[in-house]
Design a protein around this motif. Structure first.
Motif, short mmCIF file in Angstrom:
data_model
loop_
_atom_site.label_atom_id
_atom_site.label_comp_id
_atom_site.label_asym_id
_atom_site.label_seq_id
_atom_site.Cartn_x
_atom_site.Cartn_y
_atom_site.Cartn_z
N SER A 48 0.82 -1.21 0.00
CA SER A 48 0.00 0.00 0.00
C SER A 48 0.85 1.26 0.00
O SER A 48 0.44 2.31 -0.50
N ARG A 49 2.05 1.18 0.55
CA ARG A 49 2.92 2.35 0.61
C ARG A 49 3.83 2.47 -0.61
O ARG A 49 4.60 3.43 -0.72
N GLY A 50 3.74 1.52 -1.53
CA GLY A 50 4.60 1.59 -2.71
C GLY A 50 6.06 1.44 -2.37
O GLY A 50 6.93 2.07 -3.00
N ALA A 51 6.38 0.60 -1.38
CA ALA A 51 7.77 0.43 -0.95
C ALA A 51 8.63 -0.23 -2.01
O ALA A 51 9.86 -0.09 -2.00
N PHE A 52 7.99 -1.00 -2.92
CA PHE A 52 8.72 -1.67 -3.99
C PHE A 52 8.23 -1.14 -5.33
O PHE A 52 7.04 -0.89 -5.52
N VAL A 53 9.16 -0.96 -6.25
CA VAL A 53 8.80 -0.55 -7.61
C VAL A 53 9.56 -1.43 -8.59
O VAL A 53 10.62 -1.98 -8.26
N GLU A 54 9.02 -1.57 -9.78
CA GLU A 54 9.69 -2.34 -10.82
C GLU A 54 10.47 -1.39 -11.72
O GLU A 54 9.93 -0.40 -12.21
N VAL A 55 11.75 -1.72 -11.91
CA VAL A 55 12.65 -0.90 -12.70
C VAL A 55 13.20 -1.77 -13.84
O VAL A 55 13.61 -2.91 -13.60
N GLU A 56 13.19 -1.25 -15.04
CA GLU A 56 13.69 -1.99 -16.19
C GLU A 56 15.20 -1.81 -16.35
O GLU A 56 15.70 -0.69 -16.39
N HIS A 57 15.89 -2.93 -16.45
CA HIS A 57 17.34 -2.94 -16.62
C HIS A 57 17.65 -3.58 -17.97
O HIS A 57 17.03 -4.57 -18.36
N ALA A 58 18.64 -3.04 -18.67
CA ALA A 58 18.91 -3.48 -20.04
C ALA A 58 19.28 -4.95 -20.14
O ALA A 58 19.01 -5.59 -21.16
N VAL A 59 19.86 -5.52 -19.09
CA VAL A 59 20.27 -6.93 -19.12
C VAL A 59 19.46 -7.76 -18.13
O VAL A 59 18.99 -8.85 -18.47
N ALA A 60 19.31 -7.28 -16.91
CA ALA A 60 18.63 -8.06 -15.87
C ALA A 60 17.13 -8.09 -16.05
O ALA A 60 16.44 -8.87 -15.39
N THR B 1 13.25 -6.90 -15.68
CA THR B 1 12.47 -6.21 -14.66
C THR B 1 13.03 -6.53 -13.28
O THR B 1 13.08 -7.69 -12.88
N VAL B 2 13.45 -5.49 -12.59
CA VAL B 2 14.07 -5.65 -11.26
C VAL B 2 13.18 -4.99 -10.22
O VAL B 2 12.79 -3.83 -10.38
N THR B 3 12.85 -5.73 -9.17
CA THR B 3 12.05 -5.18 -8.06
C THR B 3 12.98 -4.45 -7.10
O THR B 3 13.81 -5.08 -6.44
N GLN B 4 12.86 -3.13 -7.07
CA GLN B 4 13.76 -2.30 -6.25
C GLN B 4 12.98 -1.64 -5.13
O GLN B 4 11.78 -1.37 -5.25
N LEU B 5 13.69 -1.33 -4.07
CA LEU B 5 13.13 -0.53 -2.99
C LEU B 5 13.14 0.94 -3.36
O LEU B 5 14.04 1.41 -4.08
N THR B 6 12.16 1.67 -2.88
CA THR B 6 12.19 3.11 -3.02
C THR B 6 13.07 3.72 -1.94
O THR B 6 13.57 3.02 -1.06
#
Length: 888
Positions: free
Chosen positions: A357-369, A371-376
């Motif tokens: 609910s707090r959006g603590a995790f976001v998906e970030v696109e990496h050229a090789v890896a 979709t990476v789940t990253q912390l904000t």
């Protein structure tokens, strides 16, 4: 990405974890961080966890490391091989050009290496007037261990500096913390002096060299070690590991539920909350006979001595636990403010409704890896008075590919310095003199409304950096776990209270709250005024203080400030310049925002504790640690420094002039210290298990029993840690062990099974047997010396008394006298960093109510009648008081 630190240029020469995490804190808040990597990449690019698939292979393997992906968001990568004894002139000139246009350099080379290649501190000062150089090393820049070239590692730092000897259970070996969180905390801590030194540089033009010793950073940590060192100074006693989870009338520990485990944390004063929770479930009510219910037994003031009560509690507790899942048991207890939380693995946290609910995790696109789940980011900003509407989490950019920005940056620096970059200095010492350097918080006043460790730790750092910190202590509410477990412990039970509630010579004295070691560990340099803000007069007086303060720091339950009429909207309206740092465990909104507990509770909930402990044991062997407190204290102080710089201008010009609300979720901050595990769990579904003293990236690594030291024949609990960081370390250790191998044993150095990290991990038990057979013939000091002389990171697991006698600490004069007129003067833990900047104050430990006249008569200019009114209502006090105003 937050632009809080926009305009700051950082060159990151560090590799691994500590330095890059420091760089990440700057990059994630807007600084331009250029990461200089060797041609083979930062070693973190080879670091797991990797899920079930194991270490990846192929051309892109260096781009998939969960650790690297986490540590290097929002950075740019260039290549220069500076780690060799003789790097190319082209690489050195390239980095010189980067330094000349930057504000901060972060490095983690062995002391003297940069000097040897023509990039030392003096050279940097000539290249860039006012440069800040932060050096992060195992033992600092000076001292006998540095001169001998001794090596460090995450586990070595914790064993020697941290409270590892007191972590774990007494029947087993000491055990380290989760993952590599010790290394994260060193970088986290380094952010405070680095930003402080930058602010000094902007105002005075003076450069600064910040010396962060991981050894000292851990020795001064408020996660038990500083309190333990003060306890040892008070009593002469070292702190031992605890027994396996004991039976208690006020239970503390991990208990089984239907789908795993939950952490139950019951302070003695919280026992009624437990009784209320169990009674709501129809348990503990008794059979109608007098004294048969839990409520009746706990109503007796002497319940702590009731021999039957622990059994009675467990008779009710276990049926209740077995009727719940770990999520539902926590929810049921939290209704009654009883500190029960689930024991989660990182994979559980990804789907937790609160963090989702707090959006603590976001998906970030990496050229090789991919979709990476990253912390904000670890904290959020709320400008103006619009509640939380503008505090959405920031989305990071992906970690860079190796050398991704090399051509771009090299082309730019060839053309000339970036716009706004400073020119090289014409002064031989690299100084541009503007004004005498002062501490960055000189003239700043902080209102301290904090409790326990995390908040007080933050305000201690602010005080060290020059702020005037005024604690507001309510004399009618004794702050359990902040100034002791009880206000006036009987002298005969003081030793039973344990090392986190110690007193000089085991004597509580007439005012125990001014003598207690846990408070003393963070109480230096603060003033105290007493005020009960629950009353009309107290609340009015507290609000009048708002006109005179720059910063408010608090870490109470989220509803406390609103009840006192001190919510953000009210504070901002009263004084728009005031900055408020709120440090709730779970943030200011979300389904679990109002949950109550200690750091240990939320470490269990947010995945940290699930990575800690013996690999072959259950959670009842997990004794409490409090890593979240030092992690929160340092990052919150960093946030306050950054926001003050934005309000006032980094060089006292161009600031906004407006205060802001810092929403600092302690859980989301400490989750940063295991960020790689969330990335791996999201990508591979991994349910990570504790590894004891082993590592996903180093082998062998462990804690090994040693022989009794003849100088300490009464101590038979001697241990040393060894950590092979790479293949070269392993070969050196194998050669050392092979010189002393038993008759008929195979040579380790010739065994191809152990030639690679994966092979050593697969055969760790066999290697450990050989190491243990060797270490048990030597004292921990001998293991330390022989391993380090061979180039292998190792260290003794030090008790408090051994740490006090350590030659490295003695050479750097680390321990310092402190205390107060009420507790006397003792040898205290020193600072957690050094620098060549302005001398920081080292003031006595605060005494309850010592600044009442200064605060109310001088700052607020109360007249005689107003002062007398405060006195008549009991606000002005040197004691904690009963409701009728008499001393407790």
């Amino acid at each position: 990405m937050s632009q809080l630190l926009a305009g700051i240029r950082v060159v990151e020469l560090a590799t691994g974890i500590s330095g890059p995490y420091l760089g990440k804190l700057f990059a994630d808040h807007g600084a331009d961080v250029i990461k200089v990597e060797p041609s083979g990449g930062d070693p973190a690019r080879r670091h797991g966890p990797w899920g079930a698939s194991g270490t990846p292979s192929g051309a892109d393997s260096l781009e998939r490391s969960p650790l690297f992906l986490h540590l290097n968001t929002n950075k740019r990568s260039v290549i220069a091989d500076l780690g060799t004894p003789s790097p190319s002139a082209d690489d050195v000139d390239f980095v010189r050009t980067l330094v000349a246009e930057s504000d901060i350099v972060i490095e983690s080379f062995a002391p003297g290496h940069l000097d040897g290649i023509g990039l030392g501190y003096k050279t940097m000062c000539r290249l860039r007037p006012g440069i800040v150089l932060t050096s992060i090393t195992p033992f600092g820049q000076t001292g006998p261990y540095v001169e001998a070239g001794y090596q460090g590692s995450d586990i070595v730092t914790y064993a020697m500096g941290g409270p590892m000897w007191g972590t774990g259970i007494d029947e087993r070996e000491p055990v380290k913390l989760s993952g590599d969180v010790t290394s994260y905390q060193v970088g986290n801590l380094a952010a405070v002096p680095t930003l402080a030194a930058y602010l000094i540089s902007r105002r005075s033009g003076r450069p600064a060299h910040v010396d962060v010793s991981a050894f000292e950073a851990q020795a001064g940590t408020i996660d038990r070690r500083s309190s333990y060192l003060i306890y040892q100074a008070y009593t002469g006693a070292d702190v031992a590991r605890e027994p396996r989870q004991p039976q208690r009338a006020s239970p503390v520990g991990f208990y089984p539920v239907t789908d795993g485990w939950a952490l139950v944390f019951t302070l003695p004063t919280w026992a009624p909350r437990m009784v209320q929770t169990l009674a709501a479930a129809g348990l503990g009510l008794g059979d109608g006979e007098q004294g048969s219910s839990l409520a009746e037994r706990f109503a007796n003031p002497g319940w702590v001595f009731d021999p039957d009560l622990p059994d009675m509690v467990e008779t009710a507790l276990y049926p209740w636990l077995f009727s719940h899942s770990k999520a539902s048991v926590a929810a049921a207890a939290q209704v009654h403010k009883w500190a029960v939380t689930p024991l989660n693995a990182p994979v559980d946290v990804l789907d937790d409704e609160h963090f989702v609910s707090r959006g603590a995790f976001v998906e970030v696109e990496h050229a090789v890896a991919g979709t990476v789940t990253q912390l904000t980011a670890p904290f959020r900003m709320h400008e103006g008075s619009d509640s939380l509407s503008d505090g959405s989490p920031d989305v990071p950019t992906a970690a860079p590919l190796l050398g991704e920005h090399d051509a771009e940056v090299r082309a730019r620096v060839t053309e000339g310095p970036a716009d706004g970059a400073p020119a090289r200095s014409d002064h031989p010492d690299g100084l541009v003199r503007r004004e005498p350097p002062g501490l960055p918080l000189d003239g700043i006043r902080v209102l301290d409304l904090t409790v326990v460790w995390a908040g007080p730790g933050c305000t201690m750092y602010l005080s060290d950096l020059g702020a005037e910190v005024i604690r507001v202590d309510n004399p009618f509410v004794f702050p359990t776990a902040t100034r002791g477990l009880m206000a006036r412990p009987p002298a005969e039970i003081v030793q039973e209270l344990g090392p986190l509630s110690g007193y000089p010579d085991n004597d509580p004295g007439p005012r125990p709250w001014n003598r207690q070691n846990m408070f003393s560990s963070h109480g230096r340099g603060k003033l105290s005024c007493t005020l009960d803000p629950r009353t009309e007069l107290g609340c009015e007086t507290l609000r009048r203080l708002l006109d005179h303060v720059d910063v408010i720091v608090e870490n109470n339950s989220i509803g406390v400030l609103a009840k006192l009429g001190m919510d953000w909207e009210t504070v901002h309206a009263a004084n728009p310049r005031t900055i408020m740092a709120r440090m709730p465990p779970m943030g200011l909104d979300g389904p679990s925002a109002d949950w109550l507990g200690f750091g240990a509770n939320f470490e269990a909930m947010c995945g940290l504790t699930g990575l800690r402990g013996y690999a072959d044991d259950d959670p009842t062997s997990l004794t409490s640690v409090f890593h979240m407190d030092p992690a929160s204290a340092a990052t919150a102080a960093f946030a306050v420094l950054a926001v003050l710089a934005r309000r006032d201008g980094a060089d006292k010009e161009g600031g906004t002039g407006v205060g802001e609300l810092i929403e600092f979720s302690q859980s989301e901050n400490v989750m940063q210290h295991i960020g790689e595990y969330f990335i791996d769990a999201a990508a591979n579904g991994t349910r990570h298990q504790p590894l004891g003293n082993r590592s996903v990236a180093r082998a062998p690594q462990g804690c090994y029993r040693c022989a009794v030291d003849p100088a300490r024949p009464d101590q038979d609990d001697e241990w040393a840690v060894i950590a092979c960081e790479n293949d070269a370390d392993w070969q050196a250790l194998a050669d050392l062990l092979d010189r002393h191998r038993p008759d008929g044993a195979l040579a380790l150095g010739d065994d191809e099974r152990f030639a690679t990290l994966d092979g050593r991990i697969a055969h760790h038990d066999e290697i450990d047997d050989r190491i243990s057979a060797w270490t048990q013939q030597l004292t921990s000091a001998e293991v330390f010396r022989q391993c380090q002389q061979a180039g292998v990171p190792a260290g003794p697991v030090l008790r408090e008394s051994q740490l006090r006698a350590d030659p490295q600490m003695a050479d750097r004069c680390w321990f310092r006298q402190n205390g107060s007129v009420e507790q006397g003067w003792h040898s205290f833990p020193g600072r957690q960093w050094g620098w060549d900047g302005p001398e920081m104050p080292w003031r006595p430990i605060g005494i309850l109510g010592d600044a009442n006249e200064y605060v109310f008569r001088h700052i607020l200019s109360l007249d005689d009648a107003e002062w007398q009114a405060l006195c008549d209502e009991g606000h002005i006090s040197r004691d904690y008081l009963q409701p009728d105003g008499t001393p407790l």
